[in-house]
Write a protein that holds these residues in place. Structure first.
Motif, PDB file in Angstrom:
ATOM      1  N   ASP A   1      12.879   0.012  -3.282  1.00 52.77           N
ATOM      2  CA  ASP A   1      14.245   0.306  -2.071  1.00 52.77           C
ATOM      3  C   ASP A   1      14.230   0.582  -1.324  1.00 52.77           C
ATOM      4  O   ASP A   1      12.928   1.792  -0.612  1.00 52.77           O
ATOM      5  CB  ASP A   1      14.565   1.890  -3.295  1.00 52.77           C
ATOM      6  CG  ASP A   1      15.760   2.460  -2.400  1.00 52.77           C
ATOM      7  OD1 ASP A   1      15.944   1.618  -1.740  1.00 52.77           O
ATOM      8  OD2 ASP A   1      15.886   3.797  -2.534  1.00 52.77           O
ATOM      9  N   LEU A   2      13.875  -0.314  -0.266  1.00 47.92           N
ATOM     10  CA  LEU A   2      13.667  -0.578   1.420  1.00 47.92           C
ATOM     11  C   LEU A   2      14.309  -0.691   2.089  1.00 47.92           C
ATOM     12  O   LEU A   2      16.019  -1.089   1.723  1.00 47.92           O
ATOM     13  CB  LEU A   2      12.471  -1.665   1.362  1.00 47.92           C
ATOM     14  CG  LEU A   2      10.927  -1.357   0.520  1.00 47.92           C
ATOM     15  CD1 LEU A   2      10.606  -2.569   0.420  1.00 47.92           C
ATOM     16  CD2 LEU A   2      10.221  -0.367   0.926  1.00 47.92           C
ATOM     17  N   PRO A   3      14.462  -0.740   3.093  1.00 44.87           N
ATOM     18  CA  PRO A   3      15.141  -0.627   4.478  1.00 44.87           C
ATOM     19  C   PRO A   3      15.617  -2.326   4.770  1.00 44.87           C
ATOM     20  O   PRO A   3      14.913  -3.000   4.814  1.00 44.87           O
ATOM     21  CB  PRO A   3      15.059  -0.098   5.706  1.00 44.87           C
ATOM     22  CG  PRO A   3      13.744   0.785   5.219  1.00 44.87           C
ATOM     23  CD  PRO A   3      13.114   0.694   3.669  1.00 44.87           C
ATOM     24  N   VAL A   4      16.633  -2.620   4.800  1.00 45.80           N
ATOM     25  CA  VAL A   4      16.760  -3.744   5.511  1.00 45.80           C
ATOM     26  C   VAL A   4      15.940  -4.175   6.559  1.00 45.80           C
ATOM     27  O   VAL A   4      16.182  -3.511   7.250  1.00 45.80           O
ATOM     28  CB  VAL A   4      18.603  -4.013   5.937  1.00 45.80           C
ATOM     29  CG1 VAL A   4      19.005  -5.813   6.062  1.00 45.80           C
ATOM     30  CG2 VAL A   4      19.256  -4.226   4.384  1.00 45.80           C
ATOM     31  N   LEU A   5      15.989  -5.154   6.416  1.00 40.92           N
ATOM     32  CA  LEU A   5      15.000  -6.161   7.948  1.00 40.92           C
ATOM     33  C   LEU A   5      15.644  -5.875   9.199  1.00 40.92           C
ATOM     34  O   LEU A   5      16.925  -5.922   9.072  1.00 40.92           O
ATOM     35  CB  LEU A   5      14.334  -7.432   7.534  1.00 40.92           C
ATOM     36  CG  LEU A   5      13.348  -7.125   7.225  1.00 40.92           C
ATOM     37  CD1 LEU A   5      13.432  -8.622   6.629  1.00 40.92           C
ATOM     38  CD2 LEU A   5      12.454  -6.798   7.278  1.00 40.92           C
ATOM     39  N   GLN A   6      15.817  -5.252  10.455  1.00 39.41           N
ATOM     40  CA  GLN A   6      16.232  -5.025  11.065  1.00 39.41           C
ATOM     41  C   GLN A   6      15.429  -6.110  12.849  1.00 39.41           C
ATOM     42  O   GLN A   6      15.080  -6.061  12.405  1.00 39.41           O
ATOM     43  CB  GLN A   6      16.496  -3.257  11.683  1.00 39.41           C
ATOM     44  CG  GLN A   6      17.241  -2.446  11.105  1.00 39.41           C
ATOM     45  CD  GLN A   6      16.986  -1.566  11.346  1.00 39.41           C
ATOM     46  OE1 GLN A   6      16.285  -0.421  11.017  1.00 39.41           O
ATOM     47  NE2 GLN A   6      18.265  -1.111  12.044  1.00 39.41           N
ATOM     48  N   LYS A   7      16.631  -5.883  14.333  1.00 35.54           N
ATOM     49  CA  LYS A   7      15.833  -6.130  14.702  1.00 35.54           C
ATOM     50  C   LYS A   7      15.135  -4.560  15.972  1.00 35.54           C
ATOM     51  O   LYS A   7      15.748  -3.719  15.887  1.00 35.54           O
ATOM     52  CB  LYS A   7      16.893  -7.204  15.845  1.00 35.54           C
ATOM     53  CG  LYS A   7      17.224  -8.313  15.343  1.00 35.54           C
ATOM     54  CD  LYS A   7      18.249  -8.533  16.283  1.00 35.54           C
ATOM     55  CE  LYS A   7      18.910 -10.061  16.354  1.00 35.54           C
ATOM     56  NZ  LYS A   7      17.842 -10.895  16.265  1.00 35.54           N
ATOM     57  N   ILE A   8      14.071  -4.904  16.347  1.00 34.16           N
ATOM     58  CA  ILE A   8      13.754  -3.621  17.079  1.00 34.16           C
ATOM     59  C   ILE A   8      14.109  -2.600  17.022  1.00 34.16           C
ATOM     60  O   ILE A   8      14.192  -1.736  17.255  1.00 34.16           O
ATOM     61  CB  ILE A   8      12.088  -4.007  17.638  1.00 34.16           C
ATOM     62  CG1 ILE A   8      11.611  -4.833  16.847  1.00 34.16           C
ATOM     63  CG2 ILE A   8      11.665  -2.971  18.401  1.00 34.16           C
ATOM     64  CD1 ILE A   8      10.218  -5.039  17.517  1.00 34.16           C
ATOM     65  N   GLU A   9      15.640  -3.768  18.351  1.00 36.64           N
ATOM     66  CA  GLU A   9      15.654  -3.195  19.645  1.00 36.64           C
ATOM     67  C   GLU A   9      17.232  -2.229  18.833  1.00 36.64           C
ATOM     68  O   GLU A   9      17.772  -1.260  19.418  1.00 36.64           O
ATOM     69  CB  GLU A   9      16.333  -3.234  20.654  1.00 36.64           C
ATOM     70  CG  GLU A   9      17.781  -5.210  19.606  1.00 36.64           C
ATOM     71  CD  GLU A   9      16.343  -6.491  19.949  1.00 36.64           C
ATOM     72  OE1 GLU A   9      15.249  -6.365  19.395  1.00 36.64           O
ATOM     73  OE2 GLU A   9      16.945  -6.993  20.623  1.00 36.64           O
TER      74      GLU A   9
ATOM     75  N   LEU B   1       0.809  -1.704   0.114  1.00 41.04           N
ATOM     76  CA  LEU B   1       0.100   0.324  -0.176  1.00 41.04           C
ATOM     77  C   LEU B   1       1.016   1.688   0.186  1.00 41.04           C
ATOM     78  O   LEU B   1       0.848   1.627  -0.696  1.00 41.04           O
ATOM     79  CB  LEU B   1      -1.176  -0.267   1.316  1.00 41.04           C
ATOM     80  CG  LEU B   1      -2.208  -0.993   1.126  1.00 41.04           C
ATOM     81  CD1 LEU B   1      -3.127  -1.203   2.539  1.00 41.04           C
ATOM     82  CD2 LEU B   1      -2.890  -0.825  -0.125  1.00 41.04           C
ATOM     83  N   ILE B   2       1.373   1.294   0.948  1.00 37.57           N
ATOM     84  CA  ILE B   2       2.296   2.138   1.285  1.00 37.57           C
ATOM     85  C   ILE B   2       3.391   2.769  -0.406  1.00 37.57           C
ATOM     86  O   ILE B   2       4.230   4.053  -0.911  1.00 37.57           O
ATOM     87  CB  ILE B   2       3.716   1.841   2.174  1.00 37.57           C
ATOM     88  CG1 ILE B   2       3.301   2.379   2.742  1.00 37.57           C
ATOM     89  CG2 ILE B   2       5.250   3.277   2.214  1.00 37.57           C
ATOM     90  CD1 ILE B   2       3.702   1.584   4.338  1.00 37.57           C
ATOM     91  N   ALA B   3       3.708   1.703  -1.394  1.00 37.40           N
ATOM     92  CA  ALA B   3       4.293   1.358  -2.712  1.00 37.40           C
ATOM     93  C   ALA B   3       4.188   2.732  -3.249  1.00 37.40           C
ATOM     94  O   ALA B   3       4.352   3.537  -4.421  1.00 37.40           O
ATOM     95  CB  ALA B   3       4.051   0.145  -3.184  1.00 37.40           C
ATOM     96  N   THR B   4       2.612   2.922  -3.544  1.00 40.33           N
ATOM     97  CA  THR B   4       1.948   3.906  -4.512  1.00 40.33           C
ATOM     98  C   THR B   4       1.182   5.255  -3.338  1.00 40.33           C
ATOM     99  O   THR B   4       0.347   6.073  -3.855  1.00 40.33           O
ATOM    100  CB  THR B   4       0.863   3.173  -5.232  1.00 40.33           C
ATOM    101  OG1 THR B   4      -0.150   2.746  -4.256  1.00 40.33           O
ATOM    102  CG2 THR B   4       1.482   2.603  -6.284  1.00 40.33           C
ATOM    103  N   HIS B   5       1.388   5.207  -1.931  1.00 41.50           N
ATOM    104  CA  HIS B   5       1.031   6.290  -1.286  1.00 41.50           C
ATOM    105  C   HIS B   5       1.854   7.867  -1.429  1.00 41.50           C
ATOM    106  O   HIS B   5       3.155   7.804  -0.950  1.00 41.50           O
ATOM    107  CB  HIS B   5       1.328   5.852   0.412  1.00 41.50           C
ATOM    108  CG  HIS B   5       0.339   6.928   0.945  1.00 41.50           C
ATOM    109  ND1 HIS B   5       0.903   7.957   1.761  1.00 41.50           N
ATOM    110  CD2 HIS B   5      -0.668   6.265   1.976  1.00 41.50           C
ATOM    111  CE1 HIS B   5      -0.230   8.837   2.561  1.00 41.50           C
ATOM    112  NE2 HIS B   5      -1.163   7.388   2.530  1.00 41.50           N
ATOM    113  N   PRO B   6       1.224   8.475  -1.305  1.00 44.48           N
ATOM    114  CA  PRO B   6       1.639  10.256  -2.216  1.00 44.48           C
ATOM    115  C   PRO B   6       2.564  10.076  -1.094  1.00 44.48           C
ATOM    116  O   PRO B   6       3.350  11.190  -1.478  1.00 44.48           O
ATOM    117  CB  PRO B   6       0.275  10.512  -2.249  1.00 44.48           C
ATOM    118  CG  PRO B   6      -0.994  10.368  -1.337  1.00 44.48           C
ATOM    119  CD  PRO B   6      -0.088   8.887  -1.478  1.00 44.48           C
ATOM    120  N   SER B   7       2.215  10.282   0.232  1.00 45.06           N
ATOM    121  CA  SER B   7       3.588  10.936   1.214  1.00 45.06           C
ATOM    122  C   SER B   7       3.617  10.300   2.721  1.00 45.06           C
ATOM    123  O   SER B   7       3.501  10.550   3.164  1.00 45.06           O
ATOM    124  CB  SER B   7       2.505  12.079   1.833  1.00 45.06           C
ATOM    125  OG  SER B   7       1.093  11.749   1.976  1.00 45.06           O
TER     126      SER B   7
END
Lengths: 342, 342, 342, 342
Positions: free
Chosen positions: C54-62, C21-27
């Motif tokens: 183009d997305l951030p790499v998966l992280q641990k929450i902490e 959904l965010i892929a085409t979200h304008p803001s």
């Protein structure tokens, strides 16, 4: 006379398929079922579709009394069969559905399955279970090694062509569309309905699929020289059935003739009229194999299509056919079920 | 002794299912097949999954010689059966799979099917084909009227409960999930794979489905008063199987007990342990029926689930069971096939 | 102005749907993704359909720096959300997709989820996320608790009817047909393609499904008295979509009118013409909800059908709609995608 | 500036897909829809999933006022497009989705489509619509001829390889697995859910599929010599997506490199890391194309897999991309939708 059989590894799909076939077999009785992790359960709990049958409770293999067993079907995972079968009574007839005794050359086994074979003396006795091509050997075998389901499908297309010498051995491509039950009841993300349904993708592409070991062995033996095929299986969003689309160089009419001639007397092999194609829907739930040949617009090229049910003719049906032979029963007993459509 | 049968309307799904069942029936032989628009074709052309069988060529009904036929299965479309059966030899036993002879009251027939009945004298002779509840009448019938597939499913849930007086007759809801083969081989947009797969929707909602005529007739007769149920069928993206989820007011334990008691001696009816639910996957391809009862958290409410294969027990399997009775054969002959899973 | 969001638990289906959904979200821009067991992987490895983004790499929450994050979507498993959210910066806006903050009464939470709630102070702040009914509260909320997907579907059918007082509160039955993606990416035998495709069965029958906690809470609150419904979900052989078939006692025209009136100004709620039924195929892949009303042949009874996409409007689409409200964006931003058919 | 478009033939699947894409297109507006047999109906009646959109009522083509139309998408059946387009205003830009203007040689058209072309002067103007290879010509075209969906898939695999000279041109095999929506909304037995689901079979085998005309034309032009490929499409039990498994002789690394280099700057073409395979599930619902290359165990052989959505990138998405170019809009406008999974 009724024959007593045991099914080792009855909690997987091929085990369930054996039970289904025996349910209407005129002269076979199940006297023992094993399922290690599910020992103590009734078959109807593991497979609710079998709950109406009066079946023995699942046991651990070591708790089974084999003294009254005429033949054991061994439907255990690859690698597990070797030590289990080694420890069974030496006069017990065995039809193994795993990959453990398919390859004659221990080095080939190790290459494709990643570890040394631990029951080499048994492997020597084993007969390869492609019934229509090893019938006599199977009849007198003590241990019959069921084929891979893709391996069976490809061989039904190609063995008669290699025997008849009607195709180029260096340009064979086998593109397989395989129903997901071939992957067994294993819990993997790519086998979930949400991931698998609604699309397709190849797997083990590029010559990595283990059934290539069988193709190499059998085709080379037939041809009297090394034969290597290209083989790409695709995971299909359906449960039962394999379709092999085999691309060969050779005269299409000669290809059709070789197949028709070779299978003319085979009950389960249906060679379609020239120009027709096989469909998995036409054989699902049965032991039948459909074989079609189409001439390509490019002269000297043909497409052979073969469809069979991976769980039946590709595995448990084949096992039953071989067991019938080994027990001196009618070869087709319990196997004349018509396909289920739609 | 082998019984000779004809199948009229063999080019539809129920016709094909009859052929499938007869393929392993020990004492039934197909001597004639009709398929008006496909007269002259071989069955293997119409249904490639049956191509291995040695079957008569499809004929027009008027070309069939019925003199050597013991029983005719009539698998024609609704409305067509009446004139066809009226013109058959009067000593020929008939199992009709259409809706034409299900409703005893001509006014009800006209209400649900939109035109007057044209063979009222035959309708009087017809016996309703829900085997477990009309077995004696069927045994001596000349004409047996097969039930609707949804109608059978709902009745397996509710008849014993009405008989036993354990539920409120004014608050019965039957929510049915029906496999698409029930709609037959008809060319409609909503039956295309592209439209139907991957989702679901209700049809004939609000009390419009014709099988309500059977519910009304049978439940009211049993209860000795008018009974009207709510019934919503849903078109499902699978081919075989009906699941009825039936909501009733009554003590759940008493509901389970009534069903278990009623079906205790029935070969094809499996009442699951209290608290379990039925699944269509557990009966597909077979003549078995699974029945489950779950108590609701709201006291005095229960949910009954029933699963059967619409083409087999819901139609052609039922027809075969009834034909066996009418011909003096073993009732279960040809019907002990285990379900196909996965 | 672009809003920065994080998605915690991005390796599940609802996480992937948020990314879609965010892929085409304008803001909206994704600045952090967490996936504990898959930390270090790229999203395109976990979900190849997202590899072009183009997305951030998966992280641990902490390891996530929340200082530049405006809002976090929390798509973690039930039970996990409580401690995680408790430890997030207290000024961070949160849309939780789990069940952890849906139930206002801690005893009810413990009853349905089997263990005490560990973040009670947060639960007090949480606003229930059924947008069309809690819009104002959500707009000013810090923590929004997404609804259950079945719970949303049932409420869209029933809330306006309870508000309008047009149905009998003691006889409500919700029969749900639920696409399998609602079960998430969990490895269970019954979710395998081989087990699930080609049929259906109920689950959590008899009042055991956890979403009943939401029905009880919301319907009772609306009615000002205890309301208990019967609710049986069925596992469907498709991936996206929920259909609720709701059986009510009330005047069908009044029922339709109440729904049409209530949803007249709602962008995503489509009330179909009287007499039509909803289909999951008509909303799959979108944030739209279809609502249909059919009068039964029994006077005073109606069937309401509601279809929505469990992953979109039933979960991640709803979350996005609520996030838009909380961030002061256009409520429909990124959500106007049309359904995908066929 | 908003561009006004018309869709001729809006009642088929490609028409519906165009409407879906335009629903979130920033600068395109639908001002006319045609659907001959459905003239007078609203789009939401023909396709309920589009009912929320405010769209013109379906008209007959002759009733459309084209004076305010900037571009017409022509989604009519093959053969119908020629006379229709011939009669449109000569300054109207047209993107045709049929096969009518794909083949440059009238004799080839007649050979594959069975009748003479009736608008030869238009065919001369037409530009072949494979965007990534004809971008400049398309930008200035008046009439753009959309490619066949299988033809597009095969060309994405092979064009860069022919251009780079890295494969043997005499041994190319394209085995295609094609989702059923490619067959359109036509009422044929083999497209029914009951016949198609749960299995697969080839169609148009042996060099009979019409898209071979495009392969012949394009590959021969690229190679500067006659190129003939073997091509077998298979009908798949899913709705969206085409997978082409292409078997070539050539160095696998060079094959991968040629593809990676050619598509490096293409937004919609994703070349997967060497050794990975494409899956239709990863692109369904989107305009993206996944391309994978695997080296075979036989030296000098490679398998190229390409997946795209036949209705989107294979048809309506391609049409949109071309329309954007022809109208001077951003090429990717309305096409950045992420795939829908699961």
């Amino acid at each position: 006379m009724t024959q007593n059989v045991a099914i080792l590894g009855a909690s997987g799909y091929t085990g369930a398929e054996l039970v289904r076939l025996i349910a209407t077999h005129p002269s076979m009785r199940i006297v023992a079922l094993s399922g290690d992790r599910k020992a103590g359960m009734r078959m109807g709990e593991v497979f609710p579709h079998l709950r109406h049958l009066d079946l023995p409770v699942l046991q651990k293999i070591e708790d089974i009394d084999f003294s009254a067993v005429d033949l054991a079907f061994c439907a255990l995972p690859h690698g597990t069969s070797q030590p289990v079968i080694r420890d069974l009574p030496s006069d017990l007839k065995i039809v193994d559905l795993s990959a453990d005794f398919r390859l004659r050359d221990p080095a080939e086994y190790e290459k494709w399955y990643g570890k040394p074979h631990v029951a080499l003396e048994l492997q020597k006795q084993a007969v390869y279970g492609l019934t229509e091509f090893y019938r006599d050997e199977i009849r007198s075998a003590r241990l019959c090694a069921g084929t891979g389901c893709n391996a069976a499908t490809g061989q039904y297309a190609l063995r008669p062509l290699i025997e008849a010498g009607v195709i180029d051995l260096d340009d064979i491509i086998i593109d397989v569309k395989a129903g997901v039950s071939g992957a067994g009841r294993s819990l993997k993300e790519n086998l979930l309905h949400a991931e698998l349904s609604g699309g397709t993708m190849p797997y083990s592409a590029g010559g990595k699929h283990r059934h290539l070991g069988e193709f190499d062995q059998e085709f080379s033996k037939l041809a009297g020289r090394d034969v290597r095929v290209m083989f790409t299986p695709h995971l299909m969003p359906f449960n039962r059935g394999i379709l092999a689309t085999v691309y060969v160089k050779g005269d299409a009419a000669a290809v059709h003739e070789a197949l028709a001639a070779r299978y003319a007397d085979e009950v389960f092999l249906e060679v379609l009229p020239f120009g027709q194609v096989a469909s998995t829907r036409s054989i699902a739930g049965s032991n039948y194999v459909h074989v079609g040949v189409v001439a390509d617009r490019i002269a000297g090229r043909a497409t052979v299509t073969v469809a069979l049910d991976n769980l039946c003719k590709g595995s448990s049906g084949q096992a039953m056919q071989n067991a019938n032979l080994m027990l001196g029963l009618e070869e087709t007993a319990g196997l004349m079920l018509a396909p289920v459509f739609p």
